[in-house]
Design a protein around this motif. Sequence first.
Motif, PDB file in Angstrom:
ATOM      1  N   LYS A  42       0.423  -0.928   0.175  1.00 39.52           N
ATOM      2  CA  LYS A  42       0.304  -0.125  -0.052  1.00 39.52           C
ATOM      3  C   LYS A  42       0.551   1.471  -0.193  1.00 39.52           C
ATOM      4  N   VAL A  43       2.160   1.127   0.631  1.00 37.03           N
ATOM      5  CA  VAL A  43       2.891   2.463   0.858  1.00 37.03           C
ATOM      6  C   VAL A  43       4.110   2.968  -0.407  1.00 37.03           C
ATOM      7  N   VAL A  44       5.128   1.116  -0.665  1.00 35.43           N
ATOM      8  CA  VAL A  44       6.250   1.343  -1.452  1.00 35.43           C
ATOM      9  C   VAL A  44       5.617   1.175  -2.631  1.00 35.43           C
ATOM     10  N   LEU A  45       4.738   0.220  -3.285  1.00 31.02           N
ATOM     11  CA  LEU A  45       4.994   0.194  -4.696  1.00 31.02           C
ATOM     12  C   LEU A  45       4.180   1.130  -5.167  1.00 31.02           C
ATOM     13  N   PRO A  46       2.848   1.710  -4.726  1.00 33.54           N
ATOM     14  CA  PRO A  46       2.406   2.782  -5.360  1.00 33.54           C
ATOM     15  C   PRO A  46       3.191   4.291  -5.050  1.00 33.54           C
ATOM     16  N   THR A  47       3.864   3.961  -4.746  1.00 29.12           N
ATOM     17  CA  THR A  47       5.013   5.464  -4.851  1.00 29.12           C
ATOM     18  C   THR A  47       5.828   4.955  -5.990  1.00 29.12           C
ATOM     19  N   ALA A  48       6.428   3.650  -6.106  1.00 31.93           N
ATOM     20  CA  ALA A  48       7.947   3.344  -7.111  1.00 31.93           C
ATOM     21  C   ALA A  48       6.722   3.302  -8.145  1.00 31.93           C
ATOM     22  N   ILE A  49       5.823   3.274  -8.166  1.00 31.00           N
ATOM     23  CA  ILE A  49       4.735   2.596  -9.927  1.00 31.00           C
ATOM     24  C   ILE A  49       5.534   3.345 -10.806  1.00 31.00           C
ATOM     25  N   GLY A  50       5.656   4.367 -10.949  1.00 29.72           N
ATOM     26  CA  GLY A  50       5.898   5.152 -12.218  1.00 29.72           C
ATOM     27  C   GLY A  50       7.502   5.053 -12.905  1.00 29.72           C
TER      28      GLY A  50
END
Length: 362
Positions: free
Chosen positions: A262-270
């Motif tokens: 919920k935090v790490v992957l959405p932040t780095a998704i781009g």
Amino acid sequence: MSHATTTDVQDRRPETSPEPRKDGLSSRSLPRWAPLGFAALGIALGVGISLAAGWHSRVQWGLISALLFLAISYVATTVVENQRQAKDRLATSIVWVCFLVAVVPLASLLWTTISRGSERLDGYFLSHSMAGVLGSEASGGVYHALIGTLEQVGIATVISAPLGLLTAVYLVEYGKGTLAKAVTFFVDVMTGIPSIVAGLFILSIMLIGSIEPSGLMGALALTILMIPVVVRSTEEMLKLVPNELREASLALGIPKWRTILKVVLPTAIGGITTGVMLAIARIAGETAPIILLVFGSQLINSNPFEGAQSSLPFYIYEQYKIGEAASYDRAWAAALVLIAFVMILNLVARGIARWKAPKTGR
């Protein structure tokens, strides 16, 4: 009385003008258009010297012009300004020359492909296959190869993206000790593996299991080439996520797996999406595994799990090998389609990266 005398003495002091500062820097400077003038002069002298010497190679013209440009820039800046500025301008000029040396072949390749490929590229070419078409005939198209490329690259992406993402998450969030070091080592080794080696590996499995050639076999070889690229790019993107975000989430009592999800992957998704797109662009032009494992076909085969297929790189190789004027035109047109495919992927990756980039403003 004393006050008046002091005032008179102050008024009688000679006025002295402030001395100019001597800081070692020249106040003279070249105009902003000076680099363009140096470049024009270097090109003119380089071409003139080359023609006078009887050299007709444009590569020689370019090299001599570049050397003259660097020399003129350094000498003129030393004379007008100072040696310190001359060294700075020389370093800047070397950077520009190296940039042009890298860009000129790319621009020439792109221009040649567009000019020669656009003559044959049309709706008919994109919607027809080579079924029943001789190599010397001007008809035929690339539809069967385009279908094969989309299916093979799509299967490789479906397999590689989850595996690469999970491997990168393990290395960044959980990996410690011997196993993590071993995984990192093998990922580095696989990054530089030649495509023919990946094809031979899958070919050995096919021979052992008596498996027929198909698009799936080619996709598996492309998967081997794509996974390390996805792992490396995803790993670097995950490392860029600030640890404060992880610590804040964990401080609220949220489990680590949920923090990652919920935090790490959405932040780095781009950045992750950009890495996946670049990996797709990297495997889209591979030819050797397709020649070994897919065999190529003149017919439209929409089933990647059975029967031989074609692909855009294989189609280009196949048409060039025929050696006819019509086949050369088809090869250039297919090369233009492949370049457009890769370019679209890169533009999509940049768009997603910009869309998903963290907002810096409040």
